[in-house]
Scaffold this active site. Structure first.
Site, short mmCIF file in Angstrom:
data_model
loop_
_atom_site.label_atom_id
_atom_site.label_comp_id
_atom_site.label_asym_id
_atom_site.label_seq_id
_atom_site.Cartn_x
_atom_site.Cartn_y
_atom_site.Cartn_z
CG ASP A 131 -8.33 8.65 8.29
OD1 ASP A 131 -7.07 8.63 8.32
OD2 ASP A 131 -8.98 8.74 7.24
CD GLU A 161 -6.60 31.99 26.10
OE1 GLU A 161 -7.71 31.53 26.35
OE2 GLU A 161 -6.23 32.39 24.98
CB CYS A 199 -6.17 33.70 21.20
SG CYS A 199 -6.56 32.06 21.80
CB SER A 219 -15.06 28.98 18.40
OG SER A 219 -13.99 29.83 18.62
CG HIS A 234 -5.62 33.25 16.76
ND1 HIS A 234 -4.67 32.72 17.60
CD2 HIS A 234 -6.81 32.69 17.14
CE1 HIS A 234 -5.26 31.89 18.45
NE2 HIS A 234 -6.55 31.86 18.19
CE LYS A 286 -12.62 24.77 9.32
NZ LYS A 286 -13.87 24.18 8.89
CG ASN A 337 -4.35 27.59 20.03
OD1 ASN A 337 -3.75 28.64 19.77
ND2 ASN A 337 -5.62 27.55 20.36
CB SER A 370 -12.85 32.63 22.17
OG SER A 370 -12.48 31.84 21.07
N1 COA Z 1 -9.54 13.01 6.27
C1 COA Z 1 -9.50 14.35 6.03
N2 COA Z 1 -10.30 15.26 6.66
C2 COA Z 1 -11.15 14.77 7.60
C3 COA Z 1 -11.25 13.40 7.89
C4 COA Z 1 -10.39 12.50 7.18
N3 COA Z 1 -10.40 11.19 7.42
N4 COA Z 1 -12.17 13.24 8.85
C5 COA Z 1 -12.67 14.48 9.15
N5 COA Z 1 -12.04 15.40 8.38
C6 COA Z 1 -12.26 16.86 8.39
C7 COA Z 1 -13.71 17.27 8.49
O1 COA Z 1 -14.34 17.23 7.21
C8 COA Z 1 -13.59 18.67 9.03
O2 COA Z 1 -13.21 19.56 8.01
P1 COA Z 1 -13.93 20.99 7.88
O3 COA Z 1 -13.78 21.68 9.20
O4 COA Z 1 -13.17 21.67 6.78
O5 COA Z 1 -15.35 20.72 7.57
C9 COA Z 1 -12.37 18.57 9.97
O6 COA Z 1 -11.68 17.37 9.60
C10 COA Z 1 -12.73 18.48 11.43
O7 COA Z 1 -13.66 17.42 11.59
P2 COA Z 1 -14.88 17.55 12.59
O8 COA Z 1 -15.58 16.27 12.65
O9 COA Z 1 -15.67 18.77 12.24
O10 COA Z 1 -14.04 17.79 13.94
P3 COA Z 1 -14.40 17.79 15.44
O11 COA Z 1 -15.85 17.72 15.70
O12 COA Z 1 -13.56 16.75 16.01
O13 COA Z 1 -13.93 19.27 15.91
C11 COA Z 1 -12.69 21.29 16.13
C12 COA Z 1 -12.86 19.98 15.33
C13 COA Z 1 -11.58 22.11 15.47
C14 COA Z 1 -13.98 22.08 16.09
C15 COA Z 1 -12.29 20.92 17.59
O14 COA Z 1 -11.06 20.30 17.57
C16 COA Z 1 -12.24 22.12 18.50
O15 COA Z 1 -13.26 22.57 19.03
N6 COA Z 1 -11.02 22.69 18.74
C17 COA Z 1 -10.84 23.90 19.50
C18 COA Z 1 -10.99 25.08 18.56
C19 COA Z 1 -10.65 26.36 19.26
O16 COA Z 1 -9.66 26.40 19.92
N7 COA Z 1 -11.48 27.41 19.13
C20 COA Z 1 -11.29 28.62 19.85
C21 COA Z 1 -10.18 29.47 19.40
S1 COA Z 1 -10.41 30.36 17.92
#
Ligand code: COA
Length: 386
Positions: A29, A79, A111, A201, A233, A242, A275, A307
């Site tokens: 979606d 990095e 980062c 993370s 960041h 968040k 990012n 991280s």
């Molecule tokens: N409409 C609106 N929001 C939606 C949705 C929809 N149809 N479907 C899902 N969402 C929301 C979820 O509720 C969730 O929100 P929340 O985080 O506020 O709870 C968000 O979208 C992400 O969904 P989720 O299923 O948790 O995502 P994911 O398992 O695909 O992972 C990350 C998301 C960000 C964890 C992933 O992309 C990631 O690991 N990215 C790298 C992060 C990173 O770089 N970290 C290190 C540096 S700090």
């Protein structure tokens, strides 16, 4: 002596991918990407761009003949380094035409490292107030095609000068850094893509933010009312929400409303690029300054996170005329060309990467100021785009 950021600039790649198209292709979606993650567009990297060319492009935007003579040190945080031994900063220094008598080094801690550069630069300027230190954060965020992290990829660089009597942001004395050995995100030497425990993370990021901010408050006595913006960041824009929510909770007083509105302004550019890793916090700063209610005399709080993990909270006060010390990011973003998911995937898979072979890239389609034209005899070939 006043020390701080004198100039700040940004560069990214000439191509982008629309996140709605990516969502459709991945059977997701689109609102998950647009709202749940908070990303609209993502910088796409042609094989002719890397951490060197992006970093040099960002620095070129703030360079003048006078500044070239003043720069004593180039600190490049990345990095996405291109060599295990030779510093990215050496290549960038050559592409910029900086003088021989310049100190150069590469910094690494995910980062966070550009902030380490800012803090080290502050010390160097205190020892030699006539000097300018060029600090660059340059990266390509790669998680892999069809992975959960794919929507949080991106690429670009920021460059800034740290000087005495800065014209953009005067840094306050107190800053709070913290570190811990944590496996929330890393990239082994044999991998072109990051490994990430995304949700872990996110939690560590929030813990580091709250811990460093509260310690900063204890040390300075400053309260939320003392800040016109808290800048973060942003590995994806939802991360900033968040973190701020973790601090403010459901509070809806005047301070909370001001900080939430500033956060929205600071997220706009990240939403269009993705990012930047090391440069991300400083793109948030640029975004707030060009899209928010920024004015001279305001105190801004900055939270840097890498991280692994390391975080730092610090602050500064905006100087009169700060708007003249930035490059107009919206112009850069508007001049990019959209690519399809298929074109993005082809570019993703055609990076120089870890190959040992000689390679020659087609450079004519890349309008960027600096180009990686290939590799010959294990040596990367860089050129100025004429
Ligand atoms: N409409 C609106 N929001 C939606 C949705 C929809 N149809 N479907 C899902 N969402 C929301 C979820 O509720 C969730 O929100 P929340 O985080 O506020 O709870 C968000 O979208 C992400 O969904 P989720 O299923 O948790 O995502 P994911 O398992 O695909 O992972 C990350 C998301 C960000 C964890 C992933 O992309 C990631 O690991 N990215 C790298 C992060 C990173 O770089 N970290 C290190 C540096 S700090």
């Amino acid at each position: 002596m006043q020390i701080g950021i004198d100039k700040l600039s940004f560069a990214t790649t000439p191509f982008y991918l629309d996140m709605v198209e990516l969502a459709q292709e991945r059977g997701v979606d689109p609102n998950k990407y647009l709202i749940g993650i908070g990303q609209e567009k993502q910088a796409v990297v042609p094989p002719t761009q890397d951490a060197v060319t992006l970093g040099a492009a960002a620095a070129l935007k703030l360079m003048t003949p006078e500044l070239k003579k003043r720069i004593s040190t180039v600190l490049v945080a990345t990095e996405s380094g291109v060599d295990n031994s030779k510093a990215t900063a050496i290549y960038i220094k050559r592409l910029l035409g900086l003088p021989k008598f310049t100190r150069v080094v590469e910094l690494k801690e995910a980062c966070y490292a550009a902030t380490a550069g800012v803090m080290m630069a502050k010390g160097l300027v205190a020892m030699d107030p006539q000097s300018a230190i060029l600090v660059i954060g340059t990266d390509i965020a790669r998680y892999g095609i069809n992975t959960p992290g794919e929507v949080t990829q991106g690429a670009g660089a920021v460059a800034m000068t740290i000087t005495a009597n800065p014209r953009l942001l005067e840094l306050d004395q107190v800053s709070v850094a913290a570190s811990d050995d944590i496996m929330d995100f890393w990239r082994p030497l044999y991998s072109e893509n990051a490994m990430v425990e995304g949700k872990y993370s996110t939690q560590i990021y929030i813990d580091f933010f709250l811990q460093t901010f509260r310690r900063y408050q204890e040390m300075t006595g400053r309260r939320l009312a003392d800040f016109d913006a808290l800048l973060f960041h942003l590995p994806f824009t939802k991360m900033g929400k968040k973190a701020l929510d973790a601090l403010l909770g459901d509070c809806n007083d005047v301070n909370s409303r001001r900080l939430r509105s500033a956060l929205t302004a600071s997220q706009l550019y990240c939403r269009q690029v993705g990012n930047l890793y090391t440069g991300s916090l400083y793109l948030s700063l640029l975004s707030f300054l060009q899209n928010g209610q920024a004015s001279a005399g305001q105190r801004l709080g900055l939270f840097s996170y890498g991280s692994g993990a390391e975080g730092e909270f610090y602050s500064g006060v905006l100087k009169p005329g700060f708007a003249n010390q930035l490059n107009d990011v919206s112009v850069d973003l508007a001049s990019r060309q959209q690519v399809t998911v298929d074109e993005y995937e082809k570019m993703f898979d055609s990076q120089l990467g870890l190959t040992e072979s000689d390679v020659s890239f087609e450079t004519s389609k890349d309008p960027s100021p600096f180009l990686l034209s290939g590799q010959v005899g294990h040596q990367r070939q860089y050129q100025v785009n004429k």
